[in-house]
Motif scaffolding. Structure first.
Motif, short mmCIF file in Angstrom:
data_model
loop_
_atom_site.label_atom_id
_atom_site.label_comp_id
_atom_site.label_asym_id
_atom_site.label_seq_id
_atom_site.Cartn_x
_atom_site.Cartn_y
_atom_site.Cartn_z
N THR A 72 0.80 -1.22 0.00
CA THR A 72 0.00 0.00 0.00
C THR A 72 0.84 1.28 0.00
N LYS A 75 1.03 3.58 -3.36
CA LYS A 75 -0.28 4.18 -3.61
C LYS A 75 -0.53 5.29 -2.58
N SER A 76 -0.19 4.99 -1.36
CA SER A 76 -0.40 5.92 -0.28
C SER A 76 0.39 7.22 -0.45
#
Ligand SMILES: [Zn+2]
Length: 104
Positions: A72, A75-76
């Motif tokens: 993640t 994307k984060s």
């Protein structure tokens, strides 16, 4: 070493490139005999391990909620400016602590 004047992405660059204070990298460039993590049983201390998995840095990870993983992360950081700042700060806190512990 004082690094507080470095831009926040100095630390993210180390995480993304792998060129930093990681057993895997230090071993590769001949500065260390083995790539293992000095804080846990992980045989290969990579940026992913340091940033997302090593139990030594769990407490630091919790400062941003702890719910971040290698999957993640990208994307984060690209999704929202606040995420970028929080995760950059996390990388800074972990890498600075790691650096200073390993100097001693
Ligand atoms: Zn570890």
């Amino acid at each position: 070493m004082v690094r507080s004047s470095q831009p926040l992405n100095f630390y993210l660059t180390q995480i993304l490139s792998g060129h930093g204070n990681f057993g895997s990298y230090l071993c590769k460039i001949g500065k260390r005999e083995v790539a293992e993590c000095r804080y846990c049983a992980e045989p290969n201390d990579t940026p992913e391990h340091t940033m997302f998995a090593c139990p030594r840095w769990e407490e630091v990870r919790m400062t941003i909620g702890g719910n971040i993983s290698a999957d993640t992360f990208l994307k984060s950081v690209t999704e929202r400016r606040e995420n970028f700042e929080a995760i950059s700060k996390l990388a800074q806190n972990i890498l600075e602590a790691k650096y200073s512990e390993e100097q001693g």
